[in-house]
Design a protein around this motif. Structure first.
Motif, mmCIF file in Angstrom:
data_model
loop_
_atom_site.group_PDB
_atom_site.id
_atom_site.type_symbol
_atom_site.label_atom_id
_atom_site.label_comp_id
_atom_site.label_asym_id
_atom_site.label_seq_id
_atom_site.Cartn_x
_atom_site.Cartn_y
_atom_site.Cartn_z
ATOM 1 N N ASP A 84 12.546 -12.432 -1.633
ATOM 2 C CA ASP A 84 12.698 -11.787 -2.952
ATOM 3 C C ASP A 84 11.649 -10.699 -3.141
ATOM 4 N N HIS A 85 10.420 -11.031 -2.830
ATOM 5 C CA HIS A 85 9.317 -10.087 -3.013
ATOM 6 C C HIS A 85 9.530 -8.819 -2.186
ATOM 7 N N GLU A 86 9.854 -8.981 -0.911
ATOM 8 C CA GLU A 86 9.964 -7.824 -0.025
ATOM 9 C C GLU A 86 11.179 -6.961 -0.373
ATOM 10 N N ILE A 87 12.324 -7.575 -0.651
ATOM 11 C CA ILE A 87 13.516 -6.798 -0.979
ATOM 12 C C ILE A 87 13.327 -6.052 -2.290
ATOM 13 N N ARG A 88 12.682 -6.656 -3.253
ATOM 14 C CA ARG A 88 12.469 -5.962 -4.526
ATOM 15 C C ARG A 88 11.487 -4.809 -4.379
ATOM 16 N N ARG A 89 10.498 -4.964 -3.506
ATOM 17 C CA ARG A 89 9.604 -3.834 -3.208
ATOM 18 C C ARG A 89 10.394 -2.692 -2.575
ATOM 19 N N MET A 90 11.284 -3.028 -1.664
ATOM 20 C CA MET A 90 12.103 -1.993 -1.032
ATOM 21 C C MET A 90 13.027 -1.337 -2.053
ATOM 22 N N ARG A 91 13.562 -2.124 -2.963
ATOM 23 C CA ARG A 91 14.449 -1.567 -3.987
ATOM 24 C C ARG A 91 13.731 -0.492 -4.800
ATOM 25 N N GLU A 92 12.460 -0.700 -5.103
ATOM 26 C CA GLU A 92 11.687 0.280 -5.864
ATOM 27 C C GLU A 92 11.573 1.616 -5.131
ATOM 28 N N ALA B 182 0.815 -1.218 0.000
ATOM 29 C CA ALA B 182 0.000 0.000 0.000
ATOM 30 C C ALA B 182 0.847 1.267 0.000
ATOM 31 N N VAL B 183 2.073 1.176 -0.468
ATOM 32 C CA VAL B 183 2.930 2.363 -0.543
ATOM 33 C C VAL B 183 2.488 3.206 -1.742
ATOM 34 N N PRO B 184 2.172 4.486 -1.559
ATOM 35 C CA PRO B 184 1.745 5.321 -2.684
ATOM 36 C C PRO B 184 2.809 5.388 -3.777
ATOM 37 N N GLU B 185 2.371 5.499 -4.998
ATOM 38 C CA GLU B 185 3.281 5.542 -6.146
ATOM 39 C C GLU B 185 4.285 6.679 -6.015
ATOM 40 N N ARG B 186 3.853 7.788 -5.424
ATOM 41 C CA ARG B 186 4.738 8.952 -5.292
ATOM 42 C C ARG B 186 5.947 8.683 -4.405
ATOM 43 N N GLU B 187 5.882 7.634 -3.575
ATOM 44 C CA GLU B 187 6.976 7.319 -2.665
ATOM 45 C C GLU B 187 8.125 6.588 -3.351
ATOM 46 N N LYS B 188 7.881 6.016 -4.513
ATOM 47 C CA LYS B 188 8.918 5.239 -5.184
ATOM 48 C C LYS B 188 10.069 6.139 -5.614
ATOM 49 N N GLY B 189 11.284 5.668 -5.374
ATOM 50 C CA GLY B 189 12.470 6.426 -5.757
ATOM 51 C C GLY B 189 12.777 7.618 -4.873
ATOM 52 N N THR B 190 12.228 7.654 -3.636
ATOM 53 C CA THR B 190 12.416 8.832 -2.781
ATOM 54 C C THR B 190 13.185 8.536 -1.494
ATOM 55 N N PHE B 191 13.520 7.280 -1.219
ATOM 56 C CA PHE B 191 14.165 6.918 0.046
ATOM 57 C C PHE B 191 15.687 6.935 -0.096
ATOM 58 N N ASP B 192 16.346 7.547 0.880
ATOM 59 C CA ASP B 192 17.818 7.537 0.915
ATOM 60 C C ASP B 192 18.352 6.223 1.463
ATOM 61 N N ARG B 193 17.719 5.699 2.516
ATOM 62 C CA ARG B 193 18.155 4.480 3.167
ATOM 63 C C ARG B 193 16.933 3.657 3.575
ATOM 64 N N ILE B 194 17.118 2.345 3.591
ATOM 65 C CA ILE B 194 16.164 1.434 4.213
ATOM 66 C C ILE B 194 16.972 0.503 5.112
ATOM 67 N N LEU B 195 16.496 0.302 6.328
ATOM 68 C CA LEU B 195 17.193 -0.519 7.310
ATOM 69 C C LEU B 195 16.408 -1.802 7.554
ATOM 70 N N VAL B 196 17.106 -2.930 7.486
ATOM 71 C CA VAL B 196 16.500 -4.242 7.729
ATOM 72 C C VAL B 196 17.266 -4.861 8.892
ATOM 73 N N MET B 197 16.692 -4.761 10.067
ATOM 74 C CA MET B 197 17.401 -5.112 11.290
ATOM 75 C C MET B 197 16.924 -6.462 11.823
ATOM 76 N N ARG B 198 17.810 -7.474 11.734
ATOM 77 C CA ARG B 198 17.561 -8.805 12.281
ATOM 78 C C ARG B 198 16.245 -9.390 11.779
ATOM 79 N N MET B 199 16.016 -9.282 10.477
ATOM 80 C CA MET B 199 14.751 -9.738 9.903
ATOM 81 C C MET B 199 14.929 -10.625 8.677
ATOM 82 N N MET B 200 16.129 -10.686 8.107
ATOM 83 C CA MET B 200 16.311 -11.460 6.888
ATOM 84 C C MET B 200 15.990 -12.942 7.094
#
Length: 284
Positions: free
Chosen positions: A173-181, A145-163
């Protein structure tokens, strides 16, 4: 030996700047932003401070090159330990966004899906209350449910003890690729994860025990559109044998399966798990 392996891994990479600018030769953060140091020392963190000696939040965030003016996503915020610190650090000049599991992946029951959406809805107000910053400095979305306008706007994403959870639930694969967008062209993902020994068998490193092999995480991220930037040993713990039959939850803070107070004392003396701390850049 681990430092030697780290050096060999870096030498094997292409001749581009692969070591984070804020890391020394051991991979530790070399300089802490005064604003970050102030956030770590803030009296509002009094209840969280006991785990700083294990989680090294100042060194970790400095290694991830998180600046106070950035837009930063925290994936699967959970109990909010890092959210409370990031709220203090990013609230005045930056933006903190809670990124929650995509509840439609099939990994979650109907009740869990409802909880994910409710958690995201409450997140901005919770971080505002924790940090004393205005709620409009924070946002949160499930990844479906991330708005389209949010894509390509993040400087960093942190994944802490969740992989490990993403892998054992078969949604990595699904979640990391969503974050990559969501990341800017030069945006980066910082990963902290319980670390298995390099020769650990697959049955121990499939996510079910909480531990993953560092080489496997690096390869996974490269396959999913990222370049390896570097590693830090800020969260290393050589006292952790990383071979607990019941998994990482044997150690603090869970102490799962501890037989008595003496056993708990022995495990507390070991401390929290040995952890890899890795940084990846979005590849064009």
């Amino acid at each position: 030996m681990r430092r030697v392996l780290a050096l060999l891994a870096v030498l094997a990479l292409p001749a581009t700047p692969v070591v984070a600018q804020h890391a020394d030769h051991a991979g530790h953060a070399a300089a802490i932003d005064p604003a970050l140091a102030a956030a770590v020392a803030d009296p509002l963190r009094e209840k969280d401070r006991a785990r700083d000696k294990y989680r090294k939040p100042d060194e970790t965030l400095a290694f991830f090159q998180v600046a106070p003016t950035m837009k930063v996503g925290e994936y699967a915020p959970g109990g909010g330990w890092y959210s409370r610190l990031l709220g203090l650090y990013l609230g005045p000049k930056g933006k903190l966004v809670g990124l929650y599991f995509d509840p439609t992946t099939g990994a979650f029951s109907a009740e869990a899906q409802k909880g994910i959406r409710e958690g995201a809805a409450k997140y901005p107000a919770e971080v505002a209350a924790w940090s004393g910053q205005p709620a409009d400095r924070f946002a949160a979305y499930p990844l479906d449910a991330v708005p389209e306008r949010e894509k390509g706007t993040f400087d960093r994403i942190l994944v802490m003890r969740m992989m490990h959870n993403l892998l054992r639930w078969n949604i990595a694969d699904h979640e990391i690729r969503r974050m990559r967008e969501l990341l800017k062209p030069d945006g980066m993902i910082g990963i902290e994860q319980h670390r298995a020994r390099p020769d650990a068998p697959f049955a121990f490193t499939d996510g079910s025990k909480g531990y993953l092999r560092e080489a496997d995480v690096i390869k996974f991220m490269e396959v999913n559109g990222f370049s390896f930037v570097g590693r830090s040993e800020a969260n290393a713990n050589a006292a952790d044998p990383a071979n607990w039959p019941e998994g990482v939850w044997t150690l603090p803070p869970s102490l799962s399966g501890a037989k008595d107070e003496a056993d708990k004392a022995r495990l507390r003396a070991i401390g929290e798990s040995d952890r890899m701390t890795l940084l990846f850049r979005k590849r064009p």
